[in-house]
Design an enzyme around this catalytic site. Structure first.
Site, PDB file in Angstrom:
ATOM      1  N   ARG A 261     -10.283  76.566  30.409  1.00  0.00           N
ATOM      2  CA  ARG A 261     -11.620  76.538  31.025  1.00  0.00           C
ATOM      3  C   ARG A 261     -11.547  76.256  32.533  1.00  0.00           C
ATOM      4  NH1 ARG A 261     -16.150  76.102  28.116  1.00  0.00           N
ATOM      5  NH2 ARG A 261     -17.110  74.928  29.781  1.00  0.00           N
TER       6      ARG A 261
ATOM      7  N   ARG B 240     -32.297  79.555  29.372  1.00  0.00           N
ATOM      8  CA  ARG B 240     -32.890  78.222  29.539  1.00  0.00           C
ATOM      9  C   ARG B 240     -32.661  77.727  30.964  1.00  0.00           C
ATOM     10  NH1 ARG B 240     -28.942  77.351  25.450  1.00  0.00           N
ATOM     11  NH2 ARG B 240     -26.936  76.829  26.371  1.00  0.00           N
TER      12      ARG B 240
ATOM     13  N   HIS C  85     -13.376  77.750  36.148  1.00  0.00           N
ATOM     14  CA  HIS C  85     -14.051  77.048  37.245  1.00  0.00           C
ATOM     15  C   HIS C  85     -13.465  77.456  38.598  1.00  0.00           C
ATOM     16  CE1 HIS C  85     -16.406  74.931  34.412  1.00  0.00           C
ATOM     17  NE2 HIS C  85     -15.406  74.228  33.906  1.00  0.00           N
TER      18      HIS C  85
ATOM     19  N   ASN D 169     -23.368  67.210  32.657  1.00  0.00           N
ATOM     20  CA  ASN D 169     -21.999  67.729  32.589  1.00  0.00           C
ATOM     21  C   ASN D 169     -20.924  66.643  32.460  1.00  0.00           C
ATOM     22  OD1 ASN D 169     -22.762  70.576  34.753  1.00  0.00           O
ATOM     23  ND2 ASN D 169     -22.593  70.513  32.522  1.00  0.00           N
TER      24      ASN D 169
ATOM     25  N   GLU E 206     -39.590  83.022  40.416  1.00  0.00           N
ATOM     26  CA  GLU E 206     -39.312  84.142  39.514  1.00  0.00           C
ATOM     27  C   GLU E 206     -37.907  83.935  38.967  1.00  0.00           C
ATOM     28  OE1 GLU E 206     -41.393  86.588  38.699  1.00  0.00           O
ATOM     29  OE2 GLU E 206     -42.965  85.831  40.027  1.00  0.00           O
TER      30      GLU E 206
ATOM     31  N   ARG F 263     -16.545  80.575  29.401  1.00  0.00           N
ATOM     32  CA  ARG F 263     -16.432  81.771  28.570  1.00  0.00           C
ATOM     33  C   ARG F 263     -15.603  82.853  29.259  1.00  0.00           C
ATOM     34  NH1 ARG F 263     -22.662  81.920  27.489  1.00  0.00           N
ATOM     35  NH2 ARG F 263     -22.510  80.236  29.031  1.00  0.00           N
TER      36      ARG F 263
ATOM     37  N   SER G 125     -24.194  69.182  36.669  1.00  0.00           N
ATOM     38  CA  SER G 125     -25.462  68.569  36.254  1.00  0.00           C
ATOM     39  C   SER G 125     -25.252  67.127  35.805  1.00  0.00           C
ATOM     40  CB  SER G 125     -26.081  69.374  35.110  1.00  0.00           C
ATOM     41  OG  SER G 125     -25.387  69.134  33.898  1.00  0.00           O
TER      42      SER G 125
ATOM     43  N   ARG H  82     -18.511  66.389  29.355  1.00  0.00           N
ATOM     44  CA  ARG H  82     -17.312  67.222  29.153  1.00  0.00           C
ATOM     45  C   ARG H  82     -16.042  66.374  29.214  1.00  0.00           C
ATOM     46  NH1 ARG H  82     -18.745  73.067  31.705  1.00  0.00           N
ATOM     47  NH2 ARG H  82     -20.898  73.115  30.978  1.00  0.00           N
TER      48      ARG H  82
ATOM     49  N   ASP I 110     -23.230  79.665  35.819  1.00  0.00           N
ATOM     50  CA  ASP I 110     -22.875  79.446  34.414  1.00  0.00           C
ATOM     51  C   ASP I 110     -21.979  80.558  33.865  1.00  0.00           C
ATOM     52  OD1 ASP I 110     -22.842  78.013  32.076  1.00  0.00           O
ATOM     53  OD2 ASP I 110     -24.749  78.793  31.346  1.00  0.00           O
TER      54      ASP I 110
HETATM   55  C1  IPE Z   1     -25.993  74.266  33.631  1.00  0.00           C
HETATM   56  O1  IPE Z   1     -24.981  74.855  32.876  1.00  0.00           O
HETATM   57  C2  IPE Z   1     -25.408  73.320  34.632  1.00  0.00           C
HETATM   58  C3  IPE Z   1     -24.619  73.936  35.711  1.00  0.00           C
HETATM   59  C4  IPE Z   1     -24.396  75.192  35.848  1.00  0.00           C
HETATM   60  C5  IPE Z   1     -24.087  73.017  36.682  1.00  0.00           C
HETATM   61  P1  IPE Z   1     -24.516  74.216  31.476  1.00  0.00           P
HETATM   62  O2  IPE Z   1     -23.452  75.095  30.961  1.00  0.00           O
HETATM   63  O3  IPE Z   1     -24.189  72.795  31.668  1.00  0.00           O
HETATM   64  O4  IPE Z   1     -25.859  74.323  30.629  1.00  0.00           O
HETATM   65  P2  IPE Z   1     -26.088  74.312  29.062  1.00  0.00           P
HETATM   66  O5  IPE Z   1     -25.290  73.173  28.511  1.00  0.00           O
HETATM   67  O6  IPE Z   1     -25.600  75.627  28.535  1.00  0.00           O
HETATM   68  O7  IPE Z   1     -27.556  74.160  28.897  1.00  0.00           O
HETATM   69  C1  IPE Z   2     -20.629  76.557  34.579  1.00  0.00           C
HETATM   70  O1  IPE Z   2     -19.808  77.168  33.643  1.00  0.00           O
HETATM   71  C2  IPE Z   2     -19.942  75.448  35.331  1.00  0.00           C
HETATM   72  C3  IPE Z   2     -20.501  74.107  35.093  1.00  0.00           C
HETATM   73  C4  IPE Z   2     -21.475  73.812  34.272  1.00  0.00           C
HETATM   74  C5  IPE Z   2     -19.896  73.017  35.831  1.00  0.00           C
HETATM   75  P1  IPE Z   2     -19.594  76.549  32.198  1.00  0.00           P
HETATM   76  O2  IPE Z   2     -18.430  75.624  32.258  1.00  0.00           O
HETATM   77  O3  IPE Z   2     -20.837  75.952  31.680  1.00  0.00           O
HETATM   78  O4  IPE Z   2     -19.199  77.841  31.383  1.00  0.00           O
HETATM   79  P2  IPE Z   2     -19.602  78.160  29.893  1.00  0.00           P
HETATM   80  O5  IPE Z   2     -21.106  78.077  29.813  1.00  0.00           O
HETATM   81  O6  IPE Z   2     -18.936  77.139  29.046  1.00  0.00           O
HETATM   82  O7  IPE Z   2     -19.103  79.539  29.673  1.00  0.00           O
HETATM   83 MG    MG Z   3     -22.360  76.672  30.577  1.00  0.00          MG
END
Ligand code: IPE
Ligand code: IPE
Ligand code: MG
Length: 250
Positions: free
Chosen positions: A43, A204, A47, A78, A217, A34, A75, A81, A30
């Site tokens: 974004r 979370r 990735h 996801n 853990e 950001r 997920s 998006r 995650d």
């Molecule tokens: C969790 O991250 C899913 C993956 C890393 C694949 P998200 O960025 O989707 O989770 P939330 O939306 O912050 O809970």
């Molecule tokens: C995790 O990074 C990648 C996936 C969930 C696929 P994010 O894309 O959720 O990055 P943030 O949380 O927006 O920074």
């Molecule tokens: Mg995220």
């Protein structure tokens, strides 16, 4: 060297010794978005950087003697998006699997998938199938890639599969126990993760390994995934090694 590689380039990994290592580590990848925003990048660049970093950390895990690395890559939630972001992630996954095929033959590593792959593009499903076939030949380090994965969805699919067997007369509801139920999950045959890491500061679980994490853990850190180095992983392992795991005992 591309701009992304320059941005993610870190000092060479130092393999630590003389400390126990969890057999199964799971990571919620995650913070990619950001990481990119902080740099004024789209974004999708986050990735790409995250995917690059995954290769580094997987190699490190293999080198320090981890048996299983489970990564949350996409997920069931996801899909909310933008189409552009989803296709960029799918493209990176395709690229990763393609390269993994080569690597598997070279390093005898294995891949497995958690999640409902039936919703993925046929090309991606085919690649996944190919890597699964190749994996059968080997018994080394294994990466479990969670793709279109949700802990609740996994439990529902397992319950449905068991119910179907009962309806077909192949088993009875009375035969169900925790061990039997586990064998219907995507993680069948794989020990539960001892350590689950979530970078990026979110506190979370986001539908990750709901069944398997009963006694895992957790390690949370504010570091964003593309910045998560081998040193950060060592910090997580050190934290894990300081904990007293009681499993309900005293
Ligand atoms: C969790 O991250 C899913 C993956 C890393 C694949 P998200 O960025 O989707 O989770 P939330 O939306 O912050 O809970
Ligand atoms: C995790 O990074 C990648 C996936 C969930 C696929 P994010 O894309 O959720 O990055 P943030 O949380 O927006 O920074
Ligand atoms: Mg995220």
């Amino acid at each position: 060297m591309g701009i992304l590689q320059l941005l993610t380039r870190k000092k060479a990994a130092v393999v630590q010794k003389d400390r126990p290592v969890p057999k199964h580590i799971a990571i919620i990848l995650d913070g990619n978005g950001r990481w990119a925003s902080k740099r004024g990048l789209p974004r999708t660049a986050g990735h790409a950087a995250g995917s690059e970093n995954f290769r580094r950390i997987a190699t490190y895990c293999k080198n320090i003697g981890v048996d299983y690395l489970t990564i949350y890559a996409f997920s069931t939630e996801n899909w909310k998006r933008s189409q552009e972001e989803v296709s960029a992630i799918m493209g990176l996954l395709k690229q990763y699997l393609f390269e993994a095929l080569d690597e598997m033959e070279k390093d005898h590593i294995r891949l497995r998938f958690f999640g409902d792959l039936s919703r993925l593009a046929p090309e991606l499903q085919e690649l996944a199938q190919k890597t699964l076939e190749t994996s059968k030949k080997y018994d080394g380090f294994q990466t479990n890639v969670c793709l279109n994965y949700g802990g609740r969805d996994e439990i529902v699919r397992a319950a449905r599969a068991f119910a179907q067997k009962c309806v077909a007369g192949e088993c009875t509801p009375e035969s169900l126990n925790e061990q039997v139920f586990s064998s219907y999950l995507d993680s069948a045959g794989i020990p539960d993760p001892e350590l689950i890491i979530r970078p990026s500061g979110e506190l979370r679980v986001s539908n990750f390994l709901l069944w398997q994490s009963a006694y895992s853990e957790y390690y949370f850190t504010n570091v964003l995934w593309p910045d998560f180095t081998e040193e950060e992983l060592e910090k997580a392992i050190a934290s894990f090694n300081r904990r007293n795991r009681r499993f309900g005992g005293v």
